[in-house]
Enzyme design. Structure first.
Site, PDB file in Angstrom:
ATOM      1  CE  LYS A  11     -21.790  70.506   5.454  1.00 20.98           C
ATOM      2  NZ  LYS A  11     -21.842  69.080   5.186  1.00 20.98           N
ATOM      3  NE  ARG A  18     -25.604  69.182  -1.071  1.00 16.42           N
ATOM      4  CZ  ARG A  18     -25.866  70.173  -0.213  1.00 16.42           C
ATOM      5  NH1 ARG A  18     -24.929  70.614   0.617  1.00 16.42           N
ATOM      6  NH2 ARG A  18     -27.069  70.732  -0.183  1.00 16.42           N
TER       7      ARG A  18
END
Length: 273
Positions: free
Chosen positions: A217, A251
């Site tokens: 991210k 994830r």
């Protein structure tokens, strides 16, 4: 909750985006055959779940039509389902996409809107007796990173998720089929993302498995000043902390590394009791 008590491992969800514009793997698996092969490889590398998405949700991304989304995801869901018994998740906010994905073998609907964008979604999941992942997000992907702010991010996220769990149950989804995700990077500042990671145990009161999606991210980019392709070590470190603080599912884009991280961090969490 039985789900957590009987699990002897942290589950690893592999991310498979069939999109031209996802932030890390966008454009990488545009043909269905390539994407199916990638999904099968993830299963071999230790993925428990493969999350298949046809619409980018990166900050600033725009929505696409259901027919376009179905064209991208259905051949991949069908292809992996035919050749593997790995659990399949469809990453969508559209009930029509979820319904067809379920018919093709998806066991989980990963809805970043927590059932808010499509009023038919809850009924589709309830009727199909499938699992749902409810995620916290401010606004929409197009607007979520425009000046997000919180007084106390973790308690605000927890309140939101509690309310969405109630809404899901009222709409006919079984309580034990609900998973929650605090939505790292979805309408969050760097300090909010770090607060979520450090206080993840607060979310265990919701009595639902907690999924965390940290992989590569942009907040790691801000911490390290590195592009998405250079954020694997940061992802591993943060996932280990998330698991130590109670995450049940991680994830990830990098399944082999995610599986190893999960197995070590899970032992560290459990063996010291």
């Amino acid at each position: 909750m039985h789900w957590r008590r009987t699990r002897d491992r942290v589950l690893v969800m592999g991310v498979l985006n069939i999109t031209p514009d996802s932030f890390y793997d966008g454009g990488r698996y545009t043909s269905a055959e390539d994407a199916v092969e990638r999904g099968l490889r993830m299963a071999q590398e230790g993925a428990d779940i493969i999350d298949i998405g046809g619409e980018s949700t990166r900050p600033g991304s725009r929505a696409i039509s259901a027919s376009e989304e179905l064209e991208r995801v259905l051949p991949v869901i069908e292809g992996v389902h035919r050749r593997s018994d790995v659990l399949l998740s469809v990453d969508t906010t559209k009930a029509s996409v979820a319904e067809e994905a379920i018919a093709c073998g998806a066991s989980i609907v990963n809805d970043i809107s927590a059932l808010r964008f499509d009023h038919k979604m809850a009924a589709v999941i309830g009727k199909g007796e499938r699992f749902v992942i409810l995620m916290h997000m401010l606004g929409t992907p197009e607007t979520m990173q425009i000046d997000p702010s919180y007084v106390d991010p973790v308690s605000e996220i927890k309140l939101f998720l509690a309310e969405r769990i109630d809404a899901a149950v009222r709409a006919g989804i079984e309580r034990e089929k609900i998973i929650v995700d605090p939505g790292i990077g979805f309408g969050k500042r760097l300090k909010d993302n770090l607060a979520i990671l450090m206080k993840l145990t607060d979310l265990t009161d919701l009595e639902a498995p907690v999924m965390i999606g940290l992989s590569r991210k942009s907040f790691f980019g801000r911490l390290l000043d590195l592009p998405a392709g250079e954020r694997l070590e940061a992802t591993i470190a943060a996932n280990a902390i998330a698991i130590a603080n109670g995450a049940d599912i991680i994830r990830v884009h990098d399944v082999k590394e995610g599986r190893r991280t999960a197995d070590v961090a899970f032992r560290l969490r459990h063996d010291h009791h």
